[in-house]
Design an enzyme around this catalytic site. Structure first.
Site, PDB file in Angstrom:
ATOM      1  N   ARG A 213      -8.973  -3.344   4.189  1.00 40.13           N
ATOM      2  CA  ARG A 213      -9.065  -2.265   3.193  1.00 40.13           C
ATOM      3  C   ARG A 213     -10.015  -2.681   2.069  1.00 40.13           C
ATOM      4  O   ARG A 213     -10.842  -1.904   1.603  1.00 40.13           O
ATOM      5  CB  ARG A 213      -7.664  -1.957   2.629  1.00 40.13           C
ATOM      6  CG  ARG A 213      -6.769  -1.241   3.616  1.00 40.13           C
ATOM      7  CD  ARG A 213      -5.485  -0.752   2.964  1.00 40.13           C
ATOM      8  NE  ARG A 213      -4.461  -1.774   2.869  1.00 40.13           N
ATOM      9  CZ  ARG A 213      -3.470  -1.943   3.735  1.00 40.13           C
ATOM     10  NH1 ARG A 213      -3.367  -1.161   4.796  1.00 40.13           N
ATOM     11  NH2 ARG A 213      -2.565  -2.889   3.561  1.00 40.13           N
ATOM     12  N   PHE A 229      -5.928   8.748  10.593  1.00 40.29           N
ATOM     13  CA  PHE A 229      -4.755   7.902  10.862  1.00 40.29           C
ATOM     14  C   PHE A 229      -4.355   7.199   9.554  1.00 40.29           C
ATOM     15  O   PHE A 229      -4.261   5.980   9.485  1.00 40.29           O
ATOM     16  CB  PHE A 229      -5.037   6.876  11.964  1.00 40.29           C
ATOM     17  CG  PHE A 229      -5.590   7.479  13.236  1.00 40.29           C
ATOM     18  CD1 PHE A 229      -4.737   7.990  14.213  1.00 40.29           C
ATOM     19  CD2 PHE A 229      -6.962   7.543  13.449  1.00 40.29           C
ATOM     20  CE1 PHE A 229      -5.252   8.546  15.376  1.00 40.29           C
ATOM     21  CE2 PHE A 229      -7.481   8.098  14.613  1.00 40.29           C
ATOM     22  CZ  PHE A 229      -6.628   8.600  15.593  1.00 40.29           C
ATOM     23  N   ASP A 251      -3.290  12.692   9.282  1.00 41.34           N
ATOM     24  CA  ASP A 251      -2.264  12.011  10.084  1.00 41.34           C
ATOM     25  C   ASP A 251      -1.463  13.077  10.808  1.00 41.34           C
ATOM     26  O   ASP A 251      -1.373  14.214  10.350  1.00 41.34           O
ATOM     27  CB  ASP A 251      -1.345  11.167   9.198  1.00 41.34           C
ATOM     28  CG  ASP A 251      -0.653  10.051   9.973  1.00 41.34           C
ATOM     29  OD1 ASP A 251      -1.054   8.873   9.829  1.00 41.34           O
ATOM     30  OD2 ASP A 251       0.290  10.348  10.741  1.00 41.34           O
ATOM     31  N   SER A 252      -0.869  12.688  11.943  1.00 36.21           N
ATOM     32  CA  SER A 252      -0.076  13.666  12.698  1.00 36.21           C
ATOM     33  C   SER A 252       1.341  13.784  12.153  1.00 36.21           C
ATOM     34  O   SER A 252       2.079  14.672  12.557  1.00 36.21           O
ATOM     35  CB  SER A 252      -0.047  13.262  14.178  1.00 36.21           C
ATOM     36  OG  SER A 252       0.379  11.925  14.307  1.00 36.21           O
ATOM     37  N   CYS A 341      -5.986  -2.029  17.114  1.00 38.32           N
ATOM     38  CA  CYS A 341      -4.923  -3.050  17.039  1.00 38.32           C
ATOM     39  C   CYS A 341      -4.326  -3.313  18.415  1.00 38.32           C
ATOM     40  O   CYS A 341      -3.231  -3.850  18.528  1.00 38.32           O
ATOM     41  CB  CYS A 341      -3.854  -2.632  16.031  1.00 38.32           C
ATOM     42  SG  CYS A 341      -3.070  -1.072  16.431  1.00 38.32           S
TER      43      CYS A 341
END
Ligand code: SAH
Length: 397
Positions: A213, A229, A251-252, A341
């Site tokens: 970040r 995301f 985001d979902s 990831c």
């Protein structure tokens, strides 16, 4: 009483000698004695040479997780104390305290404590017991952690998906000390975040992205950013703090988006500086393209796509597609910060995937930085499976 002995099949001793911590069921010739699952077993080569000792679980594909390769080292309370002390001391040496009060204290196999994850969130510790061997010793480990770290409380978040393979039910609750508040407050380089250790992902926060970040934010001043995301908006807070013009969190999950908004407000950013969009990133990025929406930077931090070798091809297609869609939205000179990831997707493969997406998008792309996991998530050389996070910061023309 004699310790149970596990004999390997011929030709299966090499990884053990190289200090790899796992013994798969297919490598086992026989077990002498009647150990219970969770007990310590002595591991021998097919020729009868002592190699290592570890804890057993016949219900798992990984029947033994090795703890020591030193015949003199007993697996007693002092053993666990030394292992925890070593992991905690390694974090002290990183001097993380000067930048954050949230970091990983124990990273399982990679810290020579297979099956145990411990994250620190300000005054609280959150632990995950991933194996039966750790579950059986949980009380001792909790006491040792309490003595070593003197937290306000220790909370367990051992979720279903990781424990099923070990034949364990999920387990959650206060294991020592006080109840963590509904939202714990942490800080990361001065940015403040609310963490929900009960309902959040993993133990509550993506600690492994801290340095990424920071690196990404360095490219975002003056830019209109799409944070895809987004989870609870950690990249968004960093982006606006670095001078980004506007951030869209995508985001979902609706609940993480309201947390993202709360985190942005908490850090003093007005509602006019950000937007939250709920939806499937694969669809929303396409919709942005068809309506002509453009960005100066896109962050892509999707969840793990590849859970097994069998899923690797599908995962590769997923990564390629999402990167392709992101590339379509970028203005010339724009920044793409893209992550994976999935441990099964190597850094090399990931770069090839992004290249394939760039080719399809007809864009020229430069890598500015290669990113990985931070030093509180170390990679033990004898356990390459512990390496999972990789990322690229790219400039897109
Ligand atoms: N970047 C975040 C962590 C991202 S975790 C941080 O630094 O904290 C991955 C996120 O992707 C989760 O919040 C999950 O809800 C979300 N997600 C999963 N599948 C998705 C999809 N198809 N579209 C949009 N978001 C998705």
């Amino acid at each position: 009483m004699a310790m149970p002995k596990l004999f390997l099949r011929p030709g299966h001793d090499k990884p053990v000698r190289r200090h790899h911590p796992w013994i798969f069921s297919g490598a086992v010739a026989r077990i002498d004695g009647q150990p219970d699952d969770g007990d310590i077993v002595e591991v021998y080569s097919s020729e009868g040479e002592w190699l290592a000792r570890g804890y057993l679980n016949r219900r798992s594909q990984i029947v033994v997780r090795l703890l020591t390769w030193d015949r003199e080292e007993a697996i007693d309370e002092s053993f666990w104390h030394r292992r925890i002390d070593r992991a905690v001391r390694a974090r002290t040496l990183l001097e993380l305290e000067s930048v954050t009060d949230a970091y990983r204290l124990v990273f399982a196999e990679s810290d020579w404590i297979p099956g145990l994850i411990v994250d620190r969130y300000a005054d609280f510790l959150v632990l995950q017991c991933l194996t039966l061997g750790i579950e059986r010793r949980k009380e001792l480990l909790v006491r040792l952690l309490a003595e070593e770290c003197r937290p306000a409380g220790i909370f367990e978040r051992s979720d279903r998906d990781m424990r099923e393979k070990e034949g364990l039910a999920p387990s959650e609750g206060v294991r020592w000390g006080g109840e963590p508040p509904d939202r714990l407050l942490i800080q990361e380089y001065g940015h403040r975040f609310r963490v929900d250790v009960r309902r959040g992902h993993k133990t509550g926060f993506y600690l492994d992205q801290r340095e990424n970040r920071r690196r990404t934010a360095a490219y975002l001043a003056g830019r209109r950013v799409l944070n895809a995301f987004s989870y609870t908006g950690a990249f968004a807070v960093w982006a606006l703090a670095a001078g980004a013009r506007h951030v869209v969190n995508l985001d979902s999950a609706a609940d993480v988006l309201s947390e993202a908004a709360a985190n942005l407000i908490l850090n003093g950013f007005p509602e006019s500086s950000f937007e939250c969009v709920e939806g499937d990133a694969f669809r929303v990025l396409r919709a942005f393209r068809s309506t002509g929406r453009r960005f100066d930077a896109v962050i892509l931090d999707p969840p793990k796509f590849a859970f097994s070798q069998a899923h690797l091809q599908r995962a590769t297609r997923g990564y390629k597609d999402i990167n392709l869609q992101a590339l379509h939205l970028l203005e010339p000179g724009g920044i793409l910060a893209t992550f994976s990831c999935s441990g099964l997707v190597s850094a090399d493969l990931f770069q090839k995937i992004v290249f394939a997406a760039a080719e399809d998008a007809g864009r020229d792309v430069q890598i500015l930085e290669r990113l990985a996991q931070p030093p509180d998530h170390p990679i033990r050389l004898s356990f390459p499976e512990g390496e999972y996070l990789k990322g690229l910061i790219c400039r897109v023309w």
